[in-house]
Design an enzyme around this catalytic site. Structure first.
Site, mmCIF file in Angstrom:
data_model
loop_
_atom_site.group_PDB
_atom_site.id
_atom_site.type_symbol
_atom_site.label_atom_id
_atom_site.label_comp_id
_atom_site.label_asym_id
_atom_site.label_seq_id
_atom_site.Cartn_x
_atom_site.Cartn_y
_atom_site.Cartn_z
ATOM 1 N N VAL A 1 89.351 84.675 16.057
ATOM 2 C CA VAL A 1 90.726 84.934 16.468
ATOM 3 C C VAL A 1 90.812 84.623 17.953
ATOM 4 O O VAL A 1 89.833 84.761 18.678
ATOM 5 C CB VAL A 1 91.170 86.390 16.174
ATOM 6 C CG1 VAL A 1 91.310 86.617 14.683
ATOM 7 C CG2 VAL A 1 90.237 87.396 16.796
ATOM 8 N N SER A 2 91.980 84.197 18.404
ATOM 9 C CA SER A 2 92.134 83.766 19.789
ATOM 10 C C SER A 2 92.356 84.913 20.763
ATOM 11 O O SER A 2 91.965 84.838 21.924
ATOM 12 C CB SER A 2 93.289 82.774 19.902
ATOM 13 O OG SER A 2 93.023 81.646 19.104
ATOM 14 N N THR A 3 93.030 85.965 20.327
ATOM 15 C CA THR A 3 93.339 87.071 21.234
ATOM 16 C C THR A 3 93.038 88.398 20.560
ATOM 17 O O THR A 3 92.898 88.481 19.339
ATOM 18 C CB THR A 3 94.831 87.069 21.633
ATOM 19 O OG1 THR A 3 95.613 87.337 20.463
ATOM 20 C CG2 THR A 3 95.245 85.739 22.244
#
Length: 190
Positions: free
Chosen positions: A16-18
């Site tokens: 996941v990016s954040t």
């Protein structure tokens, strides 16, 4: 081309990016696909440092398969993705993407992945050709690319006069002309 067999483990990788995003959807899909282990990173795809991916890649051996939920969870770009998958194949490790139904342990999966790679290379070549043609057209009209210079010939002459006889320091001269010392040095050396 070597034929890979899936006699080893299925290792899942999720990203996941954040911190606001939840990896549960990816993790659930990977477990449902039969992954014995699922490693998860919270990192932007643009970052090169993904510790859990490194753990997964280092722990895999011939016959194992790396499984991702979607292609963009593994690679920063298609080029990077293909490099990772080629590196896995060289070690006898397979690759599977659940969403795109790509499985490099099968002939069809390898074909699809190579088609993606060929299309990506074709697109890069088209972009490069368009860029070169645009730059050539601009040059033929007398335009130059790049950032405009801050140091005009008048500023260079003023800098040389200020520095002659050591009347002013380089720092004072740069401040008076509104440029950095690096810019001043660079323009005086050209």
């Amino acid at each position: 081309m070597t034929t890979l067999t899936t006699t080893g483990r299925l290792i899942g990788y999720a990203r996941v990016s954040t911190g606001d995003q939840d990896a549960a959807l990816q993790q659930d899909a990977l477990v449902a696909a039969g992954c014995a282990q699922v490693l998860t990173d919270m990192a932007s795809g643009a970052l090169t440092s993904r510790p859990q991916l490194e753990v997964a890649l280092q722990g895999m051996g011939p016959g194992d398969t790396l499984v991702v939920w979607r292609l963009d969870r593994l690679g920063r770009s298609l080029r990077h993705l293909l490099e990772v998958v080629d590196g896995l194949a060289a070690r006898g490790v397979g690759f599977r993407s659940l969403t795109e139904s790509i499985d490099t342990t099968t002939a069809t999966g390898r074909l699809v992945l190579h088609l993606f790679g060929a299309l990506a290379e074709f697109e890069r070549d088209l972009v490069r050709e368009r860029t070169e043609a645009g730059l050539a057209a601009a040059r033929s009209r007398g335009r130059r690319g790049g950032r405009p210079t801050v140091m005009t010939p008048a500023k260079i002459a003023a800098a040389r006069a200020m520095l002659a006889g050591e009347a002013h320091s380089v720092r004072e001269t740069a401040e008076a002309l509104g440029v950095s010392r690096a810019t001043l040095y660079r323009s005086l050396n050209n």
